[in-house]
Design a protein around this motif. Structure first.
Motif, short mmCIF file in Angstrom:
data_model
loop_
_atom_site.label_atom_id
_atom_site.label_comp_id
_atom_site.label_asym_id
_atom_site.label_seq_id
_atom_site.Cartn_x
_atom_site.Cartn_y
_atom_site.Cartn_z
N THR A 1 -13.46 -8.03 -3.14
CA THR A 1 -12.68 -9.16 -2.74
C THR A 1 -11.13 -8.91 -2.36
OG1 THR A 1 -14.09 -10.63 -3.97
CG2 THR A 1 -11.74 -11.61 -3.15
N LEU A 2 -10.60 -8.21 -3.52
CA LEU A 2 -9.31 -7.68 -3.29
C LEU A 2 -9.28 -6.45 -2.18
CD1 LEU A 2 -7.88 -7.25 -6.85
CD2 LEU A 2 -7.32 -8.99 -5.10
N LEU A 3 -10.16 -5.71 -1.74
CA LEU A 3 -10.01 -4.81 -0.75
C LEU A 3 -10.22 -5.42 0.52
CD1 LEU A 3 -12.42 -1.81 -2.00
CD2 LEU A 3 -9.73 -1.80 -1.64
N ARG A 4 -11.02 -6.62 0.86
CA ARG A 4 -11.26 -7.29 1.96
C ARG A 4 -9.78 -8.05 2.29
NH1 ARG A 4 -15.52 -10.81 0.30
NH2 ARG A 4 -17.20 -8.98 0.33
N PHE A 5 -9.23 -8.59 1.09
CA PHE A 5 -7.84 -9.25 1.31
C PHE A 5 -6.80 -8.21 2.07
CE2 PHE A 5 -3.79 -9.69 -0.95
CZ PHE A 5 -3.48 -11.20 -0.41
#
Ligand code: BEZ
Ligand code: FE
Length: 271
Positions: free
Chosen positions: A16-20
């Motif tokens: 989720t953080l990488l996508r963000f």
């Protein structure tokens, strides 16, 4: 928490953080700024404060889904275990000239079917008139406005304390800097914290707010929930004042806590 669940959650958090980061094209400078803020919260002792302001209410809402008994509230960053145990009549430890209006909190602890519960431990903590919590903020007596006491044989309890003011998040630290960047104010509505414990019942973390108080609709921690906001009643009847030996009007809050048996609570937590 099993290692499988830990791994599932950590992997999804990472994804989720990488996508963000990709979505916002986070630069190296922005990435470093974010890690600097997290490091600064630890250095300032504000790591719990930052996370509790933004995320604790969500975890509490999730815990309340399908829950029987009283509404679970956020604990916040200032709870400390092993507060002093009081002898009746209960008065929260306080300075002889503790500022602000006197408050009597009373009520009954009962099980979901309305049976009053005797010998329930109520572990209470709150801010003083300056909005400071003892054992956290300097220059306050140890355990000021923190203590444990019990419900009586009929399930009822009463404790004397003071009416706290709204709580202001420290503005000068990293949490304040994040709130400033978001253009938010720094306040939580005035509140009392309690943990309610009985060996045969699921522990309840509660928090009581006062009807008509400031910031109920704009709590910086977004943690006010229906069922936790109580009338704050001003008492100025000379007979009542005399009966309690008070010279000045005082305030009263009445609130009943409902506990669910440990077994039912456990089933709910696993569901
Ligand atoms: C509090 O209840 O004092 C609190 C809760 C969440 C964030 C900050 C403070
Ligand atoms: Fe608080």
């Amino acid at each position: 928490m099993t290692i499988e669940r830990t791994r599932t959650i950590l992997k999804d958090l990472e994804r989720t953080l990488l996508r963000f980061m990709r979505k916002h094209k986070i630069t190296h400078e922005e990435y470093r700024r974010a890690t600097d803020i997290l490091v600064a919260t630890v250095k300032a002792g504000e790591e719990s404060l930052l996370y509790d302001v933004f995320f604790e209410a969500e975890a509490t809402d999730i815990a309340n889904i399908g829950r029987q008994g009283g509404v679970e509230a956020v604990e916040g960053p200032f709870y400390l275990p092993d507060a002093p145990k009081l002898e009746a009549p209960y008065v929260l430890p306080q300075r002889s000239d503790e500022a602000d209006d006197v408050l009597f909190l009373r009520g009954c602890v009962m099980s979901a079917d309305g049976t009053p519960l005797a010998g329930v431990e109520l572990d209470m903590w709150q801010a003083d008139a300056a909005g400071h919590y003892s054992n956290i903020h300097p220059n306050m007596p140890e355990w000021n406005l923190r203590a444990r006491f019990h419900s009586g044989s009929d399930g009822t309890f009463e404790v004397r304390t003071i009416v706290p003011p709204p709580y202001e998040i420290p503005k000068g630290g990293p949490t304040g800097a994040v709130l400033s960047a978001l253009g938010r104010h720094f306040f939580r509505p005035a509140h009392l914290h309690l943990k309610i414990r009985h060996p045969e019942y699921s522990e309840l973390t509660s928090q009581l707010y006062f009807e008509g108080g400031d910031y109920l609709d704009s709590d910086v921690a977004n943690a006010v929930r229906e069922g936790l906001v109580t009338p704050l009643v001003r008492q100025d009847d000379p007979k009542e004042l005399a009966a309690r030996g008070r010279q000045k009007p005082y305030f009263e809050v009445r609130y009943d806590f409902m506990l669910v048996p440990l077994h039912a609570g456990d089933v709910r937590r696993r569901a």
